[in-house]
Scaffold this active site. Structure first.
Site, short mmCIF file in Angstrom:
data_model
loop_
_atom_site.label_atom_id
_atom_site.label_comp_id
_atom_site.label_asym_id
_atom_site.label_seq_id
_atom_site.Cartn_x
_atom_site.Cartn_y
_atom_site.Cartn_z
N VAL A 108 36.05 49.89 26.90
CA VAL A 108 37.38 50.68 26.29
C VAL A 108 37.72 50.08 24.84
CG1 VAL A 108 39.99 50.86 26.65
CG2 VAL A 108 38.31 51.45 28.42
N CYS B 145 34.49 48.49 32.29
CA CYS B 145 35.43 49.49 31.78
C CYS B 145 36.20 48.54 30.68
CB CYS B 145 36.47 49.78 32.52
SG CYS B 145 36.23 50.68 34.01
S1 SF4 Z 1 37.54 48.44 36.60
FE1 SF4 Z 1 36.06 49.67 35.87
S2 SF4 Z 1 34.19 48.21 35.81
FE2 SF4 Z 1 35.38 47.18 37.05
S3 SF4 Z 1 35.13 47.80 38.96
FE3 SF4 Z 1 36.59 49.36 38.29
S4 SF4 Z 1 35.63 50.98 37.65
FE4 SF4 Z 1 34.01 49.36 37.62
#
Ligand code: SF4
Length: 512
Positions: free
Chosen positions: A157, A153
């Site tokens: 982002v 993520c």
């Molecule tokens: S923060 Fe985002 S990438 Fe990391 S485990 Fe959680 S959903 Fe998956």
């Protein structure tokens, strides 16, 4: 204290010793401000009512216990199926620890993957330095043949551009200029692990095939898709295609890396699709996906390269296997051998032998879209009735396909399809409209405990039972394994229900 070096108690026994019971009781009274027991029971009962179900199903802004994981997990799984490949996830360490532990807990094997360890500064200034240093460290420390890059993520982002970062890292000599570093953007806040699998497969094929001149040969590529039973299933696939004499390449073969022997040597990389075979696979006449929802973008890419494509929904049971074998026969020009026809007859025979115990049983099934489709179809073949089919990562198109499948059999009448719902929704659904059996993954054990519906663990992740993934669920032989798992649960339930001495044991039969 009850714990001692002479007799070490596991926590399930230790915390039931009087000292611990007293300590936990005091902690609850002093710090947790717990509601009185009758009130807890009252609310618990209310959460199983129709009134609560309606509120729960109207829920929009919150997901509770979704039956899916995030995209990078699927990307790490797909990359693990290639020779000497290290997954490099651009993002934060904790995410990658989660993928490794998730895969390790299921397969009971080490699962290797590294991260670029982005922290606050990278979130503000971008993660280029992390990519440059991370690729150099990965190359030097773990000596892979390929590094497959995906994203968490955090990197998505802030909009880090993998292609540009990898090129810059190569210019800075993190890895040799001609070293294979395929990549896939895998934003975790959209889709699920099946999309991550798809994106990484497409990324790897794009890396090797984009500039390649294609000279068609007679081989067929097979993409297994994200599958918790991959160890057993890919080996079963090899056996079936070997018996047919089909010339094929499996694209992402994880069967050895998630099943290494204990012989004193640690294998960070084991087996996997050879990189030379991936390069040559552009020439295949066709690419076949075992799981359509895991390979939509990849198959589009294969088709654009000029290959024929075909996709299945997790070929399991009689019709699922029939369709797969017939397609492989059509594509390869090879006959389906008598040995496989015999296996088909044996599966049908076993299903007929157990008909009295299978007919009319009702099921709730949840998991990935392809799995739920396959499982519902097999259940109907056994005379069972899928009553609730749920895929958190299933969409409108999947729901329509499910409805068409269910409409094709009288056993599917009345089944409700729940696309995009989670396991807390399923709790309400099953509390108000219960089924005889529940099919899913280990997370279903809480539903089993709350609602007394026996759980059959047949899909990823299975953390609390061991080694089932070593046995296939695909093909006629796999169908037999699934059938036995269902029947064992049916008989266990029946024995429990008929086991009370002098009351129900008139039916506690030795022979079923
Ligand atoms: S923060 Fe985002 S990438 Fe990391 S485990 Fe959680 S959903 Fe998956």
């Amino acid at each position: 204290m009850p714990q001692s070096a002479d007799k070490v108690l596991d926590h399930n026994k230790l915390f039931h010793e009087p000292e611990y019971k007293e300590m936990l009781k005091n902690k609850r009274a002093k710090y947790e401000a717990g509601a009185p027991a009758p009130q807890v029971t009252e609310i618990l009962d209310w959460t199983k009512s129709w009134e609560y179900r309606e509120k729960n199903l109207a829920r929009e802004a919150l997901v509770i216990n979704p039956a899916k994981a995030c995209q990078p997990l699927g990307a790490v799984f797909a990359a693990a199926g290639y020779e000497g490949t290290m997954s490099f996830v651009h993002g934060s360490q904790g995410c990658v620890a989660y993928y490794r532990s998730h895969l390790s807990r299921h397969f009971k094997e080490p699962a290797s993957a590294v991260s670029s360890s982005m922290t606050e500064d990278a979130a503000v200034f971008g993660g280029l330095v992390n990519m440059v240093d991370g690729l150099a460290n990965t190359y030097a420390l773990y000596e892979p043949k390929m590094i497959a890059v995906s994203t968490t993520c955090m990197a998505e982002v802030i909009g880090d551009d993998l292609n540009s970062f990898i090129q810059q890292a190569k210019q800075k000599e993190s890895v040799p200029a001609d070293f294979d570093v395929p990549f896939a953007h895998t934003p975790a806040f959209v889709g699920s692990h099946v999309d991550g699998y798809d994106n990484m497969q497409k990324g790897i094929l794009t890396h090797f095939w984009a500039e390649a001149e294609r000279k068609e040969d007679d081989k067929i590529n097979i993409i297994p898709g994200f599958d918790g039973f991959a160890v057993g299933n890919i080996r079963e696939l090899n056996r079936i295609l070997g018996e047919m004499g089909v010339d094929y390449t499996i694209l992402s073969d994880v069967s050895d890396v998630y099943d290494t022997p204990s012989d004193g040597d640690f294998r960070m990389y084991a087996g996997g699709t050879r990189l030379d075979d991936v390069k040559a696979a552009v020439n295949a006449k066709a690419t076949v996906s075992m799981q359509q929802y895991c390979t939509k973008r990849t198959l589009e890419f294969c088709e654009k390269k000029g290959q024929q494509i075909a996709a299945f929904h997790y070929p399991m049971g009689v019709v699922g296997t029939d369709e797969f074998l017939m397609k492989m026969s059509e594509l390869s020009g090879k006959e389906i051998p008598d040995s496989l026809t015999l296996e088909r007859g044996r599966l049908v025979d076993a299903m007929a032998d157990s008909q009295a115990y299978l007919h009319g049983k009702t099921y709730a099934i949840y998991g990935d879209p392809d799995f739920v489709y396959a499982m519902a179809r097999f259940v109907m073949e056994t005379g069972g009735e899928p009553t609730h089919c749920l895929a958190t990562n299933g969409g409108k198109e999947w729901a329509e396909k499910m409805k068409a499948l269910l409409d094709s059999s009288p056993f599917g009448a009345g089944c409700q399809v729940w696309a995009g719902k989670d396991l807390w929704h399923l709790r309400s659904i099953l509390a108000t409209e219960p089924t005889d059996l529940l099919i899913g993954n280990s997370y279903g054990k809480y539903l089993e405990r709350d609602l007394s519906i026996p759980l059959i663990r047949l899909t990823f992740p299975i953390f609390d039972r061991h080694h089932h993934h070593r046995f296939p669920t695909w093909g006629y032989q796999g169908g037999l394994n699934v059938l036995v798992k269902i029947l064992d649960t049916v008989f266990d339930k029946l024995d429990t229900e008929t086991g009370t001495l002098g009351e129900t044991d008139i039916s506690f039969d030795l022979t079923r």
